[in-house]
Design a protein around this motif. Structure first.
Motif, PDB file in Angstrom:
ATOM      1  N   LYS A 127       0.829  -1.209   0.000  1.00 16.95           N
ATOM      2  CA  LYS A 127       0.000   0.000   0.000  1.00 16.95           C
ATOM      3  C   LYS A 127       0.859   1.253   0.000  1.00 16.95           C
ATOM      4  CE  LYS A 127      -4.072   0.215   1.598  1.00 16.95           C
ATOM      5  NZ  LYS A 127      -5.326   0.173   2.385  1.00 16.95           N
ATOM      6  N   ILE A 128       1.945   1.245   0.785  1.00 13.95           N
ATOM      7  CA  ILE A 128       2.824   2.409   0.826  1.00 13.95           C
ATOM      8  C   ILE A 128       3.488   2.623  -0.524  1.00 13.95           C
ATOM      9  CG2 ILE A 128       4.946   3.348   1.827  1.00 13.95           C
ATOM     10  CD1 ILE A 128       2.473   3.625   3.592  1.00 13.95           C
ATOM     11  N   ILE A 140      -2.943  15.153   3.546  1.00 13.88           N
ATOM     12  CA  ILE A 140      -2.869  13.840   4.185  1.00 13.88           C
ATOM     13  C   ILE A 140      -4.259  13.232   4.385  1.00 13.88           C
ATOM     14  CG2 ILE A 140      -2.203  12.644   6.313  1.00 13.88           C
ATOM     15  CD1 ILE A 140       0.275  14.474   6.371  1.00 13.88           C
ATOM     16  N   PRO A 141      -5.278  13.999   4.837  1.00 14.14           N
ATOM     17  CA  PRO A 141      -6.615  13.405   4.951  1.00 14.14           C
ATOM     18  C   PRO A 141      -7.155  12.885   3.625  1.00 14.14           C
ATOM     19  CG  PRO A 141      -6.493  15.426   6.224  1.00 14.14           C
ATOM     20  CD  PRO A 141      -5.233  15.357   5.417  1.00 14.14           C
ATOM     21  N   ILE A 182      -5.396  11.823   0.970  1.00 13.98           N
ATOM     22  CA  ILE A 182      -4.677  10.603   0.594  1.00 13.98           C
ATOM     23  C   ILE A 182      -5.163   9.432   1.434  1.00 13.98           C
ATOM     24  CG2 ILE A 182      -2.418   9.471   0.521  1.00 13.98           C
ATOM     25  CD1 ILE A 182      -1.171  12.210  -0.001  1.00 13.98           C
ATOM     26  N   ALA A 183      -5.332   9.675   2.730  1.00 11.71           N
ATOM     27  CA  ALA A 183      -5.800   8.620   3.628  1.00 11.71           C
ATOM     28  C   ALA A 183      -7.174   8.112   3.198  1.00 11.71           C
ATOM     29  CB  ALA A 183      -5.848   9.145   5.060  1.00 11.71           C
ATOM     30  N   SER A 184      -8.062   9.033   2.845  1.00 11.22           N
ATOM     31  CA  SER A 184      -9.399   8.646   2.419  1.00 11.22           C
ATOM     32  C   SER A 184      -9.359   7.846   1.123  1.00 11.22           C
ATOM     33  CB  SER A 184     -10.261   9.897   2.238  1.00 11.22           C
ATOM     34  OG  SER A 184     -11.532   9.576   1.726  1.00 11.22           O
ATOM     35  N   LEU A 185      -8.509   8.282   0.194  1.00  8.66           N
ATOM     36  CA  LEU A 185      -8.399   7.609  -1.097  1.00  8.66           C
ATOM     37  C   LEU A 185      -7.950   6.164  -0.947  1.00  8.66           C
ATOM     38  CD1 LEU A 185      -8.523   7.968  -4.206  1.00  8.66           C
ATOM     39  CD2 LEU A 185      -6.119   8.647  -4.112  1.00  8.66           C
ATOM     40  N   PHE A 186      -7.069   5.926   0.050  1.00 12.20           N
ATOM     41  CA  PHE A 186      -6.521   4.579   0.221  1.00 12.20           C
ATOM     42  C   PHE A 186      -7.118   3.850   1.431  1.00 12.20           C
ATOM     43  CE2 PHE A 186      -3.418   6.654  -2.489  1.00 12.20           C
ATOM     44  CZ  PHE A 186      -3.135   5.658  -3.405  1.00 12.20           C
ATOM     45  N   TYR A 187      -8.261   4.369   1.925  1.00  9.92           N
ATOM     46  CA  TYR A 187      -9.025   3.695   2.971  1.00  9.92           C
ATOM     47  C   TYR A 187      -8.173   3.393   4.216  1.00  9.92           C
ATOM     48  CZ  TYR A 187     -12.070   3.051  -1.044  1.00  9.92           C
ATOM     49  OH  TYR A 187     -12.842   3.266  -2.162  1.00  9.92           O
ATOM     50  N   TYR A 243      -2.727   6.770  11.123  1.00  6.24           N
ATOM     51  CA  TYR A 243      -2.061   5.502  10.810  1.00  6.24           C
ATOM     52  C   TYR A 243      -1.260   5.614   9.517  1.00  6.24           C
ATOM     53  CZ  TYR A 243      -1.264   0.527  10.114  1.00  6.24           C
ATOM     54  OH  TYR A 243      -0.662  -0.692   9.927  1.00  6.24           O
ATOM     55  N   LEU A 244      -1.754   6.390   8.556  1.00 10.91           N
ATOM     56  CA  LEU A 244      -1.025   6.615   7.313  1.00 10.91           C
ATOM     57  C   LEU A 244       0.330   7.249   7.587  1.00 10.91           C
ATOM     58  CD1 LEU A 244      -0.599   6.881   4.251  1.00 10.91           C
ATOM     59  CD2 LEU A 244      -2.001   8.970   4.332  1.00 10.91           C
ATOM     60  N   MET A 245       0.340   8.310   8.400  1.00  9.60           N
ATOM     61  CA  MET A 245       1.605   8.994   8.706  1.00  9.60           C
ATOM     62  C   MET A 245       2.556   8.073   9.453  1.00  9.60           C
ATOM     63  SD  MET A 245       0.505  12.914   9.637  1.00  9.60           S
ATOM     64  CE  MET A 245      -0.716  12.455  10.875  1.00  9.60           C
ATOM     65  N   HIS A 246       2.020   7.298  10.385  1.00  9.37           N
ATOM     66  CA  HIS A 246       2.864   6.362  11.140  1.00  9.37           C
ATOM     67  C   HIS A 246       3.430   5.287  10.215  1.00  9.37           C
ATOM     68  CE1 HIS A 246       4.164   3.509  14.214  1.00  9.37           C
ATOM     69  NE2 HIS A 246       3.457   2.580  13.586  1.00  9.37           N
TER      70      HIS A 246
END
Length: 282
Positions: free
Chosen positions: A174-175, A192-193, A195-200, A205-208
């Motif tokens: 995924k990354i 960031i929100p 991108i996070a939404s696009l990749f569910y 958690y995405l940033m981490h």
């Protein structure tokens, strides 16, 4: 932000380095393409979030602007030949009907693995290594001549799929997909929100996960890639206002501050002052 390491004033610069070091190299990038011919050491290479474990005679390909670093695991001898290659180097031979840039554009991996047997590319690699260990007046000329021969046969092997390639270790798929998405959508809104939404995935958690997988923060990665795109647009002669928006920034003040933070100069001055001896050769 990530540091630019190494400067290049000529078309080609070669380094031979054999040392024992516990130095930790930071993530960084170059303004030029780089090829490393690895001979020995306990080394992994991280390039754009992908990790490769190196074996003797592996060939590491890093294009201009790609974030990377070697990870040296112990003080065993780390031996390599490094080539810095300017765009003009490739243009000179392209005009003669020889497209050496296919080494980067057509390779199936950042790391190529040559068979250690009787073959053109392996034999030339051995001869280059020997030439760098000789201390004669004509050694620099011999080194450059052999390196050009190396490039010619390497380009041929890449085009004809006669050279192996190294797969990465256990990477988060995924990354890797997110990195590819960012690099092909730099002019889009890459919050960031979103991108996070696009990749569910949740933003936190995405940033981490991005930091844990790649070693660098998502926000800084996006900003650095946009600035490298902006620099290319400036070098092509586009007005600064156009450059700002065409590289994904939403206002000039944000673009100006980010540029000055990374390049230590103003966008109007460009980056022409960074010519000299390299700080670190990795």
């Amino acid at each position: 932000m990530y540091q630019k390491i190494g400067y290049l004033a000529e078309q080609l610069r070669l380094f031979y380095i054999s040392d024992r070091t516990d130095q930790k190299f930071p993530y960084h990038y170059h303004d030029f393409d780089k090829i490393t011919l690895f001979f020995q050491g306990d080394v992994q290479y991280e390039i754009e979030g992908k990790t490769y474990s190196l074996q003797p005679y592996d060939i590491v390909l890093v294009q201009a602007g790609q974030l990377h670093r070697p990870i040296v695991h112990n003080t065993a001898n780390y031996e390599r030949i490094i080539a810095y290659l300017s765009p003009m180097f490739f243009e000179v031979y392209r005009k003669q009907g020889c497209d050496l840039s296919c080494i980067f554009s057509e390779a199936r991996s950042h790391v190529l693995r040559q068979p250690q047997e009787v073959s053109n590319i392996y034999g030339i690699s051995c001869r280059i290594r020997q030439a760098f260990n000789e201390k004669k007046e004509d050694s620099p000329i011999l080194q450059q001549t052999l390196f050009l021969e190396f490039m010619l046969f390497l380009a041929r092997d890449v085009r004809e799929h006669h050279i192996g390639y190294v797969k990465t270790g256990n990477q988060n798929g995924k990354i890797q997909t997110i990195i590819e998405y960012i690099n092909t959508h730099l002019t889009n809104d890459l919050s960031i929100p979103d991108i996070a939404s696009l990749f569910y995935i949740s933003p936190d958690y995405l940033m981490h996960l991005f930091k844990n997988e790649t070693g660098y923060s998502l926000a800084n990665y996006i900003t650095t890639k946009r600035l490298l795109l902006a620099r290319n647009l400036i070098q092509q002669g586009f007005p600064l206002t156009t450059v700002c928006y065409d590289s994904g920034f939403r206002n000039y003040s944000t673009f100006y501050r980010a540029w000055k933070n990374l390049f230590r100069t103003s966008p109007r001055q460009g980056t022409t002052g960074d010519i000299g001896k390299p700080k670190i050769v990795d």
